[in-house]
Write a protein that holds these residues in place. Structure first.
Motif, PDB file in Angstrom:
ATOM      1  N   GLY A 112      12.662  11.988   0.022  1.00 39.43           N
ATOM      2  CA  GLY A 112      12.640  10.709  -0.666  1.00 39.43           C
ATOM      3  C   GLY A 112      11.292  10.305  -1.216  1.00 39.43           C
ATOM      4  O   GLY A 112      11.156   9.992  -2.408  1.00 39.43           O
ATOM      5  N   TRP A 113      10.244  10.316  -0.379  1.00 42.72           N
ATOM      6  CA  TRP A 113       8.949   9.826  -0.841  1.00 42.72           C
ATOM      7  C   TRP A 113       8.332  10.772  -1.859  1.00 42.72           C
ATOM      8  O   TRP A 113       7.639  10.328  -2.793  1.00 42.72           O
ATOM      9  CB  TRP A 113       8.008   9.614   0.338  1.00 42.72           C
ATOM     10  CG  TRP A 113       7.529  10.888   1.000  1.00 42.72           C
ATOM     11  CD1 TRP A 113       8.112  11.527   2.049  1.00 42.72           C
ATOM     12  CD2 TRP A 113       6.367  11.638   0.634  1.00 42.72           C
ATOM     13  NE1 TRP A 113       7.415  12.660   2.380  1.00 42.72           N
ATOM     14  CE2 TRP A 113       6.304  12.740   1.525  1.00 42.72           C
ATOM     15  CE3 TRP A 113       5.384  11.500  -0.330  1.00 42.72           C
ATOM     16  CZ2 TRP A 113       5.292  13.694   1.456  1.00 42.72           C
ATOM     17  CZ3 TRP A 113       4.380  12.446  -0.388  1.00 42.72           C
ATOM     18  CH2 TRP A 113       4.327  13.533   0.491  1.00 42.72           C
ATOM     19  N   LEU A 118       6.926  11.733  -7.568  1.00 37.59           N
ATOM     20  CA  LEU A 118       7.010  12.529  -8.790  1.00 37.59           C
ATOM     21  C   LEU A 118       7.626  11.736  -9.941  1.00 37.59           C
ATOM     22  O   LEU A 118       7.144  11.794 -11.078  1.00 37.59           O
ATOM     23  CB  LEU A 118       7.845  13.788  -8.525  1.00 37.59           C
ATOM     24  CG  LEU A 118       7.196  14.843  -7.616  1.00 37.59           C
ATOM     25  CD1 LEU A 118       8.199  15.952  -7.295  1.00 37.59           C
ATOM     26  CD2 LEU A 118       5.954  15.431  -8.279  1.00 37.59           C
ATOM     27  N   LEU A 119       8.658  10.968  -9.660  1.00 37.77           N
ATOM     28  CA  LEU A 119       9.278  10.167 -10.707  1.00 37.77           C
ATOM     29  C   LEU A 119       8.310   9.091 -11.225  1.00 37.77           C
ATOM     30  O   LEU A 119       8.284   8.789 -12.416  1.00 37.77           O
ATOM     31  CB  LEU A 119      10.554   9.515 -10.189  1.00 37.77           C
ATOM     32  CG  LEU A 119      11.710  10.470  -9.831  1.00 37.77           C
ATOM     33  CD1 LEU A 119      12.923   9.688  -9.340  1.00 37.77           C
ATOM     34  CD2 LEU A 119      12.089  11.336 -11.027  1.00 37.77           C
ATOM     35  N   SER A 120       7.525   8.527 -10.327  1.00 40.04           N
ATOM     36  CA  SER A 120       6.525   7.528 -10.747  1.00 40.04           C
ATOM     37  C   SER A 120       5.499   8.157 -11.679  1.00 40.04           C
ATOM     38  O   SER A 120       5.082   7.548 -12.681  1.00 40.04           O
ATOM     39  CB  SER A 120       5.827   6.931  -9.528  1.00 40.04           C
ATOM     40  OG  SER A 120       6.714   6.161  -8.749  1.00 40.04           O
ATOM     41  N   ALA A 157      19.207   9.259 -14.608  1.00 37.95           N
ATOM     42  CA  ALA A 157      19.191  10.622 -14.065  1.00 37.95           C
ATOM     43  C   ALA A 157      19.618  10.638 -12.605  1.00 37.95           C
ATOM     44  O   ALA A 157      20.374  11.534 -12.166  1.00 37.95           O
ATOM     45  CB  ALA A 157      17.786  11.205 -14.219  1.00 37.95           C
ATOM     46  N   VAL A 158      19.161   9.644 -11.834  1.00 35.03           N
ATOM     47  CA  VAL A 158      19.539   9.586 -10.417  1.00 35.03           C
ATOM     48  C   VAL A 158      21.038   9.352 -10.276  1.00 35.03           C
ATOM     49  O   VAL A 158      21.712   9.953  -9.414  1.00 35.03           O
ATOM     50  CB  VAL A 158      18.726   8.484  -9.702  1.00 35.03           C
ATOM     51  CG1 VAL A 158      19.271   8.255  -8.297  1.00 35.03           C
ATOM     52  CG2 VAL A 158      17.256   8.875  -9.645  1.00 35.03           C
ATOM     53  N   PRO A 167      12.615   3.943  -5.444  1.00 29.64           N
ATOM     54  CA  PRO A 167      11.922   2.670  -5.727  1.00 29.64           C
ATOM     55  C   PRO A 167      10.790   2.779  -6.753  1.00 29.64           C
ATOM     56  O   PRO A 167      10.413   1.789  -7.362  1.00 29.64           O
ATOM     57  CB  PRO A 167      11.385   2.251  -4.361  1.00 29.64           C
ATOM     58  CG  PRO A 167      11.254   3.530  -3.591  1.00 29.64           C
ATOM     59  CD  PRO A 167      12.364   4.424  -4.071  1.00 29.64           C
ATOM     60  N   LEU A 168      10.223   3.950  -6.945  1.00 29.64           N
ATOM     61  CA  LEU A 168       9.104   4.147  -7.886  1.00 29.64           C
ATOM     62  C   LEU A 168       7.970   3.146  -7.640  1.00 29.64           C
ATOM     63  O   LEU A 168       7.538   2.416  -8.533  1.00 29.64           O
ATOM     64  CB  LEU A 168       9.590   4.035  -9.334  1.00 29.64           C
ATOM     65  CG  LEU A 168      10.765   4.931  -9.762  1.00 29.64           C
ATOM     66  CD1 LEU A 168      11.005   4.802 -11.265  1.00 29.64           C
ATOM     67  CD2 LEU A 168      10.518   6.365  -9.387  1.00 29.64           C
ATOM     68  N   VAL A 169       7.502   3.134  -6.391  1.00 32.97           N
ATOM     69  CA  VAL A 169       6.478   2.162  -5.994  1.00 32.97           C
ATOM     70  C   VAL A 169       5.205   2.312  -6.830  1.00 32.97           C
ATOM     71  O   VAL A 169       4.610   1.327  -7.283  1.00 32.97           O
ATOM     72  CB  VAL A 169       6.158   2.324  -4.490  1.00 32.97           C
ATOM     73  CG1 VAL A 169       5.029   1.381  -4.080  1.00 32.97           C
ATOM     74  CG2 VAL A 169       7.408   2.064  -3.650  1.00 32.97           C
ATOM     75  N   LEU A 170       4.771   3.550  -7.056  1.00 38.92           N
ATOM     76  CA  LEU A 170       3.520   3.775  -7.798  1.00 38.92           C
ATOM     77  C   LEU A 170       3.621   3.263  -9.237  1.00 38.92           C
ATOM     78  O   LEU A 170       2.650   2.719  -9.789  1.00 38.92           O
ATOM     79  CB  LEU A 170       3.181   5.264  -7.785  1.00 38.92           C
ATOM     80  CG  LEU A 170       1.816   5.664  -8.361  1.00 38.92           C
ATOM     81  CD1 LEU A 170       0.691   4.955  -7.617  1.00 38.92           C
ATOM     82  CD2 LEU A 170       1.624   7.181  -8.299  1.00 38.92           C
TER      83      LEU A 170
END
Length: 420
Positions: A112-113, A118-120, A157-158, A167-170
């Motif tokens: 998950g993290w 990577l998505l961020s 995509a998800v 969540p894309l925190v970054l």
């Protein structure tokens, strides 16, 4: 700076550019920094995939790495053109690339993290490069738009892969940082715009004050050279009609005092002005009984601009007047030299000399009419004298024209003790 509050002086240290250009220049600098960070984010995403591939040899990351290539190319295109069209094209291509990248990552990276990180990294370039133009508000709006496009592409995509929400925190931290930075920069620029007129007004007042001080100093020197010297000459003249040469000199100086030519900024010498003015000044002193010998190269005066020439001629005239009034001799030598960078004039007499430390502060001939006058045209004066050994005054004036019409006298040392 005189008259400027402390806060204004602090802001002036970071201005350095005109007020009307400051917002755009600051915004362009911020945008360029964002572009560099976006490229770094794409490279970091590729490296992270490669490292994850080393740790997990079974995953296939080629598709995700290839998805980053068009995005990197569009960064270069948008940096090159920087228009709203290139910004829209970047968001369109970048959104597709972010979807493609998220599709591969959601399928191949179960952690998950790591997937969120990577998505961020794939969304951050859309936040940082989306802006077109250099207006702070537009930079913030384009950044938010880039975040929305990237977040939507990742979410699609998800959903397609059936994975959990990321969540894309970054990416959230990045968009909040960009908006906050733009707001802070805009506020600082607005404060600078309010301070700049005060700085300009203070600088203008200081310039006017400096010009006024220079005018007053030159007027005082001219008054000393004319009225006071002529009054002394008239007092020493024999009874009867005033000497014709002295009367003509008084008339000429009265014309100077009542005219405004001495205030005009002059830069170029007129043909023959140097020799004419210099010889006319020498003839005036010879007519009053002083034996003046000229040596060296008087043609060196031709290289001075008219303002510097006027200062030298008047200063030499005051030195010769001092010889007549104070030296106790009726002879003096004027030497002119040219060292290619400056014109040097020396006035030498073998009179009684004087002690500078014992000269009264009210005697302003050498101080105001020679030292400060030569200083106002960028020159330098040196005096050698002692009781019983005569006096030598050396004036050096550079050929390069001094800036400004009349400069402020520089009080580097105390000249109040010079002979007048």
């Amino acid at each position: 700076m005189v008259g400027v509050p402390v806060a204004a002086r602090k802001d002036s240290l970071v201005l350095g550019i005109p007020t009307h250009l400051a917002p755009r220049v600051n915004a362009w600098s911020t945008v360029r920094a964002f572009h560099a960070a976006a490229i770094g984010s794409i490279v970091a995403a590729a490296l992270a995939l490669v490292l994850y591939r080393v740790a997990e040899p079974d995953i296939r990351i080629a598709g995700a790495v290839l998805a980053l290539v068009p995005m990197l190319g569009m960064v270069a295109v948008h940096v090159q053109f920087g228009t709203w069209r290139s910004a829209v094209a970047f968001l369109a291509v970048g959104g597709v690339c972010a979807w493609w990248f998220a599709l591969v990552v959601s399928r191949e990276v179960p952690t998950g993290w790591v997937a969120s990180y990577l998505l961020s990294l794939s969304v951050i370039p859309l936040i940082l490069v989306g802006g077109a133009g250099a207006v702070p508000g537009r930079v913030a709006l384009w950044s938010v738009a880039g975040f929305v496009v990237g977040r939507a592409a990742s979410a699609v995509a998800v959903l397609q892969t059936g994975g959990p929400a990321r969540p894309l925190v970054l990416a959230w931290v990045t968009v909040v940082f960009v908006v906050a930075l733009v707001l802070v920069t805009s506020r600082s620029t607005g404060r600078s715009e309010r301070v700049q007129p005060e700085l300009l007004r203070s600088a203008r007042e200081e310039h006017v004050s400096a010009y006024r001080a220079g005018v007053e100093a030159e007027a005082s020197a001219i008054l000393h050279d004319t009225v006071l010297n002529h009054l002394g000459a008239i007092a020493l003249a024999p009874d009867g009609p005033i000497d014709r040469q002295l009367a003509a000199t008084v008339d000429a100086d009265l014309a100077v005092l009542t005219g405004k030519e001495w205030l005009a900024p002059q830069t170029g010498p007129r043909p023959g002005a140097a020799s004419d003015a210099f010889e006319r000044m020498l003839d005036e002193h010879r007519a009053s009984g002083l034996d003046v010998t000229v040596s060296g190269d008087p043609s060196a005066l031709d290289g001075l601009d008219e303002r510097a020439l006027t200062a030298v001629v008047r200063a030499v005239g005051q030195c010769l007047a001092n010889v007549q009034k104070h030296a106790g001799t009726d002879a003096a030598e004027v030497s002119v030299f040219d060292d290619s960078a400056s014109c040097t004039v020396m006035v030498v007499d073998d009179g009684r000399g004087f002690d500078e430390q014992e000269t009264g502060t009210d005697r302003m001939g050498l101080r105001g009419s020679v030292r400060e006058r030569i200083g106002r045209v960028g020159g330098d004066v040196q005096v050698w004298s002692s009781p019983g050994s005569g006096t030598s005054v050396m004036m050096s004036v550079p050929y390069a024209p001094a800036t400004g019409a009349i400069a402020v006298p520089v009080s580097g040392d105390d000249d109040s003790g010079r002979r007048g």
